[in-house]
Design an enzyme around this catalytic site. Structure first.
Site, mmCIF file in Angstrom:
data_model
loop_
_atom_site.group_PDB
_atom_site.id
_atom_site.type_symbol
_atom_site.label_atom_id
_atom_site.label_comp_id
_atom_site.label_asym_id
_atom_site.label_seq_id
_atom_site.Cartn_x
_atom_site.Cartn_y
_atom_site.Cartn_z
ATOM 1 N N GLY A 225 0.790 -1.239 0.000
ATOM 2 C CA GLY A 225 0.000 0.000 0.000
ATOM 3 C C GLY A 225 0.812 1.273 0.000
ATOM 4 O O GLY A 225 0.280 2.364 0.193
ATOM 5 N N THR A 226 2.127 1.171 -0.244
ATOM 6 C CA THR A 226 2.939 2.397 -0.216
ATOM 7 C C THR A 226 3.009 3.056 -1.586
ATOM 8 O O THR A 226 3.754 4.010 -1.775
ATOM 9 C CB THR A 226 4.363 2.109 0.285
ATOM 10 O OG1 THR A 226 4.782 0.870 -0.243
ATOM 11 C CG2 THR A 226 4.418 2.070 1.784
ATOM 12 N N GLY A 227 2.282 2.511 -2.551
ATOM 13 C CA GLY A 227 2.173 3.207 -3.838
ATOM 14 C C GLY A 227 3.083 2.678 -4.928
ATOM 15 O O GLY A 227 3.418 3.417 -5.856
ATOM 16 N N HIS A 443 -8.376 -0.545 33.971
ATOM 17 C CA HIS A 443 -7.226 -1.038 33.196
ATOM 18 C C HIS A 443 -6.643 0.078 32.314
ATOM 19 O O HIS A 443 -5.448 0.356 32.350
ATOM 20 C CB HIS A 443 -7.700 -2.215 32.337
ATOM 21 C CG HIS A 443 -6.611 -2.905 31.587
ATOM 22 N ND1 HIS A 443 -6.031 -4.071 32.027
ATOM 23 C CD2 HIS A 443 -5.989 -2.585 30.433
ATOM 24 C CE1 HIS A 443 -5.096 -4.440 31.168
ATOM 25 N NE2 HIS A 443 -5.063 -3.555 30.183
ATOM 26 N N GLU A 444 -7.519 0.736 31.584
ATOM 27 C CA GLU A 444 -7.043 1.788 30.668
ATOM 28 C C GLU A 444 -6.499 2.980 31.442
ATOM 29 O O GLU A 444 -5.517 3.605 31.027
ATOM 30 C CB GLU A 444 -8.161 2.239 29.718
ATOM 31 C CG GLU A 444 -8.676 1.182 28.751
ATOM 32 C CD GLU A 444 -7.581 0.531 27.918
ATOM 33 O OE1 GLU A 444 -6.583 1.209 27.592
ATOM 34 O OE2 GLU A 444 -7.699 -0.668 27.626
ATOM 35 N N HIS A 447 -2.929 2.286 32.330
ATOM 36 C CA HIS A 447 -2.009 2.554 31.198
ATOM 37 C C HIS A 447 -1.795 4.056 31.063
ATOM 38 O O HIS A 447 -0.665 4.527 30.936
ATOM 39 C CB HIS A 447 -2.630 2.078 29.880
ATOM 40 C CG HIS A 447 -2.589 0.596 29.669
ATOM 41 N ND1 HIS A 447 -1.444 -0.136 29.769
ATOM 42 C CD2 HIS A 447 -3.566 -0.285 29.328
ATOM 43 C CE1 HIS A 447 -1.713 -1.405 29.500
ATOM 44 N NE2 HIS A 447 -3.008 -1.519 29.241
ATOM 45 N N ASP A 519 -1.161 -7.409 26.695
ATOM 46 C CA ASP A 519 -0.114 -6.501 27.206
ATOM 47 C C ASP A 519 1.111 -7.306 27.607
ATOM 48 O O ASP A 519 2.248 -6.920 27.315
ATOM 49 C CB ASP A 519 -0.611 -5.752 28.449
ATOM 50 C CG ASP A 519 -1.803 -4.866 28.133
ATOM 51 O OD1 ASP A 519 -1.956 -4.517 26.955
ATOM 52 O OD2 ASP A 519 -2.569 -4.546 29.060
HETATM 53 P P1 ATP Z 1 0.859 -3.774 -2.851
HETATM 54 O O1 ATP Z 1 2.259 -4.024 -2.416
HETATM 55 O O2 ATP Z 1 -0.134 -4.286 -1.858
HETATM 56 O O3 ATP Z 1 0.570 -4.152 -4.260
HETATM 57 P P2 ATP Z 1 1.279 -1.074 -3.623
HETATM 58 O O4 ATP Z 1 2.487 -0.577 -2.938
HETATM 59 O O5 ATP Z 1 1.394 -1.468 -5.041
HETATM 60 O O6 ATP Z 1 0.611 -2.209 -2.751
HETATM 61 P P3 ATP Z 1 -0.659 0.752 -4.578
HETATM 62 O O7 ATP Z 1 -1.575 -0.246 -5.159
HETATM 63 O O8 ATP Z 1 0.194 1.518 -5.497
HETATM 64 O O9 ATP Z 1 0.200 0.059 -3.455
HETATM 65 O O10 ATP Z 1 -1.453 1.789 -3.685
HETATM 66 C C1 ATP Z 1 -2.784 1.593 -3.284
HETATM 67 C C2 ATP Z 1 -3.503 2.908 -3.241
HETATM 68 O O11 ATP Z 1 -2.969 3.731 -2.218
HETATM 69 C C3 ATP Z 1 -3.331 3.683 -4.504
HETATM 70 O O12 ATP Z 1 -4.400 3.441 -5.373
HETATM 71 C C4 ATP Z 1 -3.330 5.129 -4.063
HETATM 72 O O13 ATP Z 1 -4.608 5.666 -4.154
HETATM 73 C C5 ATP Z 1 -2.941 5.063 -2.613
HETATM 74 N N1 ATP Z 1 -1.564 5.559 -2.445
HETATM 75 C C6 ATP Z 1 -0.500 4.852 -2.026
HETATM 76 N N2 ATP Z 1 0.592 5.634 -1.957
HETATM 77 C C7 ATP Z 1 0.219 6.850 -2.371
HETATM 78 C C8 ATP Z 1 0.898 8.090 -2.531
HETATM 79 N N3 ATP Z 1 2.181 8.225 -2.251
HETATM 80 N N4 ATP Z 1 0.192 9.146 -2.972
HETATM 81 C C9 ATP Z 1 -1.118 9.045 -3.251
HETATM 82 N N5 ATP Z 1 -1.816 7.906 -3.127
HETATM 83 C C10 ATP Z 1 -1.178 6.817 -2.683
#
Ligand code: ATP
Length: 628
Positions: A225-227, A443-444, A447, A519
């Site tokens: 999900g890092t793009g 508990h909370e 913490h 914990d």
């Molecule tokens: P995976 O490893 O799971 O395939 P990935 O790194 O290929 O993930 P993406 O599919 O490129 O991730 O990102 C998923 C969504 O997250 C994108 O469609 C986008 O909308 C959003 N996203 C991730 N990084 C960015 C960024 N730097 N700027 C804008 N949007 C982002």
């Protein structure tokens, strides 16, 4: 939520016309129907009763009869074409089951021409009966063959059984508008690395003239999900070249050799289209270290990988095809993939820092109306550890929440509530009874109070006893800045805070509950790392032992063999226990010292369910109570 159309348009292959074949079939059916229908419906002789037939016979009006079983057809006398044997029959009747012994005599008396035919179906019926089953069988074969072929080839030539060898890569046309670099927030270093590739794809000649060789492959690594995919699409779009996208797992089929042939096919297509960009997502599914026997289907995977390597080697200097690959498991990749001449450039994508998170929020809220009270700075600060995909999801959750409340703008509150939902799960109001609520508050509060009075830990952000997902409550601390390194003081206080819930229960109730299980697990794991890996124990000294290690991206422990003796293992266990016991004593001291504040905090939590930073300052810092 971005300006441009996010999804690149996929090219649809042309469908073959099948209309003409169907038209021929239709015309044939029409002809058959017309011919037989005409015979059966229009040229039919008139049906008369047997008594009428007898009457006509005795009146001498019948010239000719044709007997066929019980069926009698005949012609009347006096027609203009009496002599014409091809003339249609005038009437038709059926003989009764009772034997009419005088019929032949009567016919002879009236000099009627008698024809007798064997009692068989007509020629047409015979033909029909004889050929129709074959026709049907042939038609069935024809159609099922066509359908099977259609399925095997895949609709539109996509992925069927007969063309397994063909690549499943989808081709995107960058000119159709896709995400550009403006849609990728943060990731400046990665964008810079890719800019060079873009320049090369735009005008390969400029580089060739100087004898410069471009990298053939670029490996993008980073947590999910890092793009990575987004950046690959943006690169193709910026370079304005066709983009072939395929996932590593799509090469793998049940049959050995299929993956390799798909790789060949994909590279051949891209070469034809050069300059072009190939994007292989999840390359680790085919690019694992060879010869380990792990992961199953080894032969197929290895052959596929070999083919990728061979294709990348085979790029001619004048072929402007660049391969971008993405993975979140760079550690398992085969070294041959990473050597110069293949994926020799590596681009690391990290989870976004606060500034980048804010920019990602800005990209994804471009088309979302935000209320004036929304501070994207605060939202970004409260989303430590969120990936770009998580942020996109959070914006969507906030928009959904605003829509559910019939608002036309998103409020700050929508973001914070959606963030809790994304992090912990949906609210589960019916989960706790009153006494459990009291215990959770205690508990909370334990913490929170420990965190509040710990000098080196992160500031306290929020305490809540709203059950969400599997958690009965939560205490949240937020670092002022993103952190990459933590010191011993911070970690020791972290242990104390983790034990705060359990200690508060002991103090208030006199005994512990099962609520502290998680914990304890977290605290023990942390203490073990401090002792065994980070050299934070005086007795063990500055040594780093190999205990089950976490993968840097996956955060998951992978099994590893021990590299220390049983004696060291015992020592290690002891040191972990000592560290935790010290932390427990420290926590108890804090809680006892601030016992009044602890009780006040428990009461306020029971009353208000959740307290934010400001409210916590009133209750703990000023020693006050909150209005109802
Ligand atoms: P995976 O490893 O799971 O395939 P990935 O790194 O290929 O993930 P993406 O599919 O490129 O991730 O990102 C998923 C969504 O997250 C994108 O469609 C986008 O909308 C959003 N996203 C991730 N990084 C960015 C960024 N730097 N700027 C804008 N949007 C982002």
């Amino acid at each position: 939520m971005v300006d441009k159309k996010q999804v690149l348009q996929e090219q649809q292959p042309e469908r073959k016309p099948w209309l003409d074949t169907n038209l021929v079939m239709l015309a044939f059916a029409f002809f058959i129907f017309y011919y037989f229908g005409h015979q059966v419906l229009i040229d039919r002789p008139q049906k008369i009763s047997y008594s009428e037939f007898k009457q006509q016979l005795s009146d001498g009006r019948i010239a000719q009869v044709r007997l066929q079983g019980r069926k009698v057809q005949g012609r009347y006398r006096g027609g203009a074409d009496d002599g014409n044997s091809k003339k249609k029959m005038d009437f038709l009747t059926t003989l009764p089951d009772l034997e009419d012994v005088r019929l032949l005599e009567q016919l002879a008396e009236q000099s009627v021409d008698i024809q007798v035919r064997p009692d068989e179906a007509s020629v047409w019926v015979q033909i029909l009966v004889g050929f129709l089953p074959w026709l049907l069988i042939l038609a069935l074969f024809f159609y099922s063959g066509r359908m099977l072929r259609g399925k095997m080839m895949g609709a539109g030539g996509g992925g069927g059984m007969l063309n397994f060898g063909q690549s499943r890569a989808r081709r995107f046309e960058s000119s159709k508008g896709g995400p550009g670099f403006a849609d990728v927030a943060g990731l400046e270093a990665a964008k810079q690395d890719l800019q060079e590739i873009i320049d090369y794809l735009k005008s390969p000649e400029r580089f060739r003239k100087l004898g410069a060789k471009m990298p053939k492959g670029i490996l993008m690594m980073g947590p999910p999900g890092t793009g990575k995919t987004l950046l690959a699409k943006a690169t193709a779009s910026e370079a304005d070249v066709p983009f072939y996208s395929v996932s590593g797992s799509e090469f793998i089929e049940m049959y050995v050799g299929v993956g390799a042939s798909r790789v060949r096919d994909m590279f051949a297509k891209a070469r034809k289209d050069a300059p072009a960009l190939i994007f292989i997502d999840e390359i680790d599914s085919v690019g694992r270290v060879r010869g380990t026997g792990m992961g199953g289907g080894n032969d197929e995977r290895e052959q596929t990988l070999n083919q990728i390597l061979a294709e990348m080697d085979g790029f001619e200097p004048d072929e402007a095809v660049v391969v971008l690959a993405a993975t979140n498991r760079p550690d398992v990749l085969d070294p041959a993939l990473l050597r110069p001449g293949r994926f020799d450039r590596k681009v690391v994508l990290e989870l976004p820092q606060k500034k980048a998170r804010k920019e990602i929020f800005m990209v994804h809220t471009r088309k979302t109306p935000l209320s004036e009270d929304v501070e994207l700075d605060d939202v970004a600060a409260s989303t430590v550890g969120f990936s770009g995909a998580d942020i996109e999801n959070l914006v969507n959750e906030a928009a959904l929440r605003a829509a559910r409340h019939n608002r036309d703008k998103i409020l700050q509150e929508d973001f914070s509530s959606s963030r809790d939902k994304v992090l912990m799960g949906a609210r589960r109001d019916d989960l706790l009874n009153e006494s459990e609520r009291g215990r959770t508050a205690c508990h909370e509060a334990g913490h929170a109070l420990t965190a509040y009075y710990s000098q080196h830990s992160d500031p306290l952000e929020k305490v809540s006893i709203v059950p969400r997902g599997q958690a009965l409550g939560m205490t949240e601390q937020l670092p002022k800045e993103d952190r990459h390194n933590v010191d011993e003081l911070y970690l020791k206080e972290r242990l104390s805070i983790l034990l705060g819930g359990r200690c508060a229960e002991v103090l208030a109730y006199g005994y512990v509950s099962s609520g502290a299980a998680d914990d304890l697990k977290q605290a023990t794991r942390l203490a073990r790392k401090m002792v065994a890996q980070w050299g934070m124990s005086q007795r063990l000294g500055p040594v780093g032992y190999r205990i089950a290690e976490e993968h840097p991206f996956l955060g998951r422990e992978l099994a590893e063999t021990k590299d220390f003796s049983e004696h060291t293992a015992e020592l290690l266990d002891n040191e972990v226990r000592v560290l935790l016991q010290k932390a427990e004593r420290q926590t108890m001291d804090i809680l006892k010292e601030h016992r009044v504040a602890l009780d006040r905090l428990i009461l306020e939590l029971m009353k208000h369910e959740a307290l934010d930073r400001k409210q916590l300052d009133v209750v703990l810092g000023e020693g006050g109570t909150l209005p109802d």
